[in-house]
Write a protein that holds these residues in place. Structure first.
Motif, PDB file in Angstrom:
ATOM      1  N   THR A 234      -9.186  17.932   4.101  1.00 32.15           N
ATOM      2  CA  THR A 234      -9.126  18.468   5.461  1.00 32.15           C
ATOM      3  C   THR A 234      -9.296  19.985   5.446  1.00 32.15           C
ATOM      4  OG1 THR A 234      -7.628  16.706   6.158  1.00 32.15           O
ATOM      5  CG2 THR A 234      -7.659  18.688   7.517  1.00 32.15           C
TER       6      THR A 234
ATOM      7  N   ARG B 101       0.607  11.387  -0.060  1.00 37.32           N
ATOM      8  CA  ARG B 101      -0.738  10.813  -0.184  1.00 37.32           C
ATOM      9  C   ARG B 101      -1.366  10.786   1.204  1.00 37.32           C
ATOM     10  NH1 ARG B 101       1.130   4.509   0.204  1.00 37.32           N
ATOM     11  NH2 ARG B 101       1.899   4.790   2.333  1.00 37.32           N
ATOM     12  N   PRO B 102      -2.674  10.860   1.289  1.00 38.71           N
ATOM     13  CA  PRO B 102      -3.321  10.662   2.592  1.00 38.71           C
ATOM     14  C   PRO B 102      -3.523   9.175   2.821  1.00 38.71           C
ATOM     15  CG  PRO B 102      -4.959  11.261   0.974  1.00 38.71           C
ATOM     16  CD  PRO B 102      -3.638  11.217   0.243  1.00 38.71           C
TER      17      PRO B 102
ATOM     18  N   VAL C 173      -1.634   9.906  -7.712  1.00 37.80           N
ATOM     19  CA  VAL C 173      -1.711  10.898  -6.634  1.00 37.80           C
ATOM     20  C   VAL C 173      -0.303  11.157  -6.122  1.00 37.80           C
ATOM     21  CG1 VAL C 173      -2.478  11.312  -4.263  1.00 37.80           C
ATOM     22  CG2 VAL C 173      -4.046  10.344  -5.940  1.00 37.80           C
ATOM     23  N   ASP C 174      -0.007  12.413  -5.889  1.00 36.97           N
ATOM     24  CA  ASP C 174       1.305  12.806  -5.353  1.00 36.97           C
ATOM     25  C   ASP C 174       1.157  14.205  -4.750  1.00 36.97           C
ATOM     26  OD1 ASP C 174       3.955  12.659  -4.709  1.00 36.97           O
ATOM     27  OD2 ASP C 174       4.685  12.393  -6.754  1.00 36.97           O
ATOM     28  N   ARG C 175       2.088  14.604  -3.895  1.00 31.81           N
ATOM     29  CA  ARG C 175       2.131  15.958  -3.305  1.00 31.81           C
ATOM     30  C   ARG C 175       0.827  16.319  -2.600  1.00 31.81           C
ATOM     31  NH1 ARG C 175       3.574  20.183  -7.763  1.00 31.81           N
ATOM     32  NH2 ARG C 175       3.836  21.472  -5.925  1.00 31.81           N
ATOM     33  N   TYR C 176       0.117  15.355  -2.039  1.00 31.48           N
ATOM     34  CA  TYR C 176      -1.215  15.613  -1.494  1.00 31.48           C
ATOM     35  C   TYR C 176      -1.215  16.702  -0.422  1.00 31.48           C
ATOM     36  CZ  TYR C 176      -5.911  14.996   0.219  1.00 31.48           C
ATOM     37  OH  TYR C 176      -7.212  15.229   0.592  1.00 31.48           O
ATOM     38  N   PHE C 177      -0.238  16.645   0.491  1.00 37.64           N
ATOM     39  CA  PHE C 177      -0.227  17.621   1.593  1.00 37.64           C
ATOM     40  C   PHE C 177       0.545  18.895   1.239  1.00 37.64           C
ATOM     41  CE2 PHE C 177      -1.211  13.677   3.961  1.00 37.64           C
ATOM     42  CZ  PHE C 177      -2.412  14.087   4.517  1.00 37.64           C
TER      43      PHE C 177
ATOM     44  N   THR D  81      -6.273  20.218   0.483  1.00 35.05           N
ATOM     45  CA  THR D  81      -6.704  18.904   0.946  1.00 35.05           C
ATOM     46  C   THR D  81      -8.191  18.947   1.306  1.00 35.05           C
ATOM     47  OG1 THR D  81      -6.223  19.374   3.253  1.00 35.05           O
ATOM     48  CG2 THR D  81      -4.417  18.479   1.929  1.00 35.05           C
TER      49      THR D  81
ATOM     50  N   GLU E   2      -7.256  14.523   7.736  1.00 42.37           N
ATOM     51  CA  GLU E   2      -6.287  13.606   7.121  1.00 42.37           C
ATOM     52  C   GLU E   2      -4.947  13.902   7.782  1.00 42.37           C
ATOM     53  OE1 GLU E   2      -7.490  15.695   3.701  1.00 42.37           O
ATOM     54  OE2 GLU E   2      -7.963  13.855   2.585  1.00 42.37           O
TER      55      GLU E   2
ATOM     56  N   HIS F 174      -7.724   5.719   4.632  1.00 44.66           N
ATOM     57  CA  HIS F 174      -8.319   6.725   3.749  1.00 44.66           C
ATOM     58  C   HIS F 174      -8.883   6.055   2.480  1.00 44.66           C
ATOM     59  CE1 HIS F 174      -8.675  10.384   1.365  1.00 44.66           C
ATOM     60  NE2 HIS F 174      -8.358  11.096   2.429  1.00 44.66           N
TER      61      HIS F 174
END
Lengths: 230, 230
Positions: free
Chosen positions: A178, B215-216, A152-156, A176, B196, B128
């Protein structure tokens, strides 16, 4: 692709998605991103009164039409984000693995609000935000070729991801969790179900399927537009 | 730990959590896992009529009491999963980063239903599910020591994770997002917010904070028990 060839039975998430679907008897439905029309035919076979499948791909729709014999199903070529149905409201808006190709979730919801019946349901599947975040969409492997974990990377960092699958590069849009849920809530939808499907028992013998317990790949959401009250 | 020493200002998720909190004026609140009592004092300072903080740790509660001067706040030592308040119902049940230490989310919800006022809110933060899944809770680094990505594994394998932090090993319980949300829905809660949190601007200069966009790490949920109607 297995899901195109085998239809619903070839889609690992189908049992979990099927469990979210309503009794179709007498209902009307729009399918956003209908592809070959598998879900349209399923709804019609289970009593839906009227079904409209929408897809951007003329090629997909040609195949959908050739597979469809029910006369209460119609297909329409159009952009899922902007398609309108003037004067019509439907009991169910459905979408399977299509909305992550749209740049804006807010935009498509603004449209859906125009053609979803108050009290009606919006049920959809998308690739899971965890799965779409890095843009890699593949496991990290150990030196011996065995899967180690999922990255996982660059989530936001929401926005386009260029993804290559079977030699074809496509643009998907990472959002996301969210964004999916808060945008639905901001539009007044009630959240009824949020499900990350696990591989069904019947498909566990397929290559790689057991690894799907190690990460969530899809997200299924069922939401309802409230009946404006009293 | 920064959040214990600096209180709410040291917690990266505080602005996002604060935004979910109601007007406390005249309200009653239970804080499950109150620790040093920061949130209890915040509620009291903002008009709450009565606040009860619950924690399993006598040491934490001693510190909480020494920091607290408002006489409408009381502290109680107890197991968050089983604590009861016979004859009392509260406007708000709050919990910050505590529920992932409980083996069963369903069990604590069954209890909360007994002491949350119909129409009242349950607002909580947890680590999370993406962050708790593998049990590693650390980035994958490149050979040169730079962060490469965050690993996810064992996502659907819910249960205990032994996590070592600052030399202490603790047992946390990994649950999927599905479990958090579907359990709330099964208990009749309405989902009001699922957030998040992203790092606040004010903390971006702290070491490692910019990587938190990758990442969250936390999940904030606000849910409401409906007023049984008519």
């Amino acid at each position: 692709m297995n899901r195109s060839q085998r239809g619903l039975a070839g889609a690992g998430e189908w049992p979990a998605l099927q469990a979210l679907l309503p009794d179709f008897e007498g209902k009307t439905m729009v399918d956003l991103g209908c592809g070959y029309g598998w879900h349209c035919r399923y709804a019609s076979d289970h009593g839906a009164r009227q079904v409209i499948g929408v897809d951007l791909s003329a090629k997909m729709l040609t195949q959908a039409r050739s597979l469809t014999h029910a006369n209460n199903i119609s297909y329409r070529q159009g952009d899922l984000a902007t398609v309108t149905f003037p004067g019509q409201r439907f009991d169910l808006v459905f979408s399977s693995l299509a909305l992550h190709y749209l740049p804006s979730f807010d935009q498509v919801l603004s449209q859906i609000e125009q053609y979803l019946q108050p009290g009606g349901q919006f049920i959809f599947s998308v690739e899971h935000p965890l799965f779409t975040a890095s843009g890699q969409q593949d496991w990290i492997y150990r030196a011996d070729g065995v899967i180690d974990h999922f990255p996982v990377d660059r989530y936001f960092d929401e926005g386009p991801r260029e993804v290559t699958f079977l030699g074809t590069t496509m643009t998907k849009y990472h959002r996301t969790l969210t964004t999916y849920l808060e945008t639905l809530l901001a539009h007044g939808f009630q959240i009824e179900h949020v499900v990350e499907p696990q591989p069904p028992q019947a498909l566990l013998d397929q290559p790689g399927m057991r690894d799907e317990f190690r990460r969530p790949m899809m997200l299924l959401i069922s939401a309802r537009l409230p009946v404006t009250c009293c």
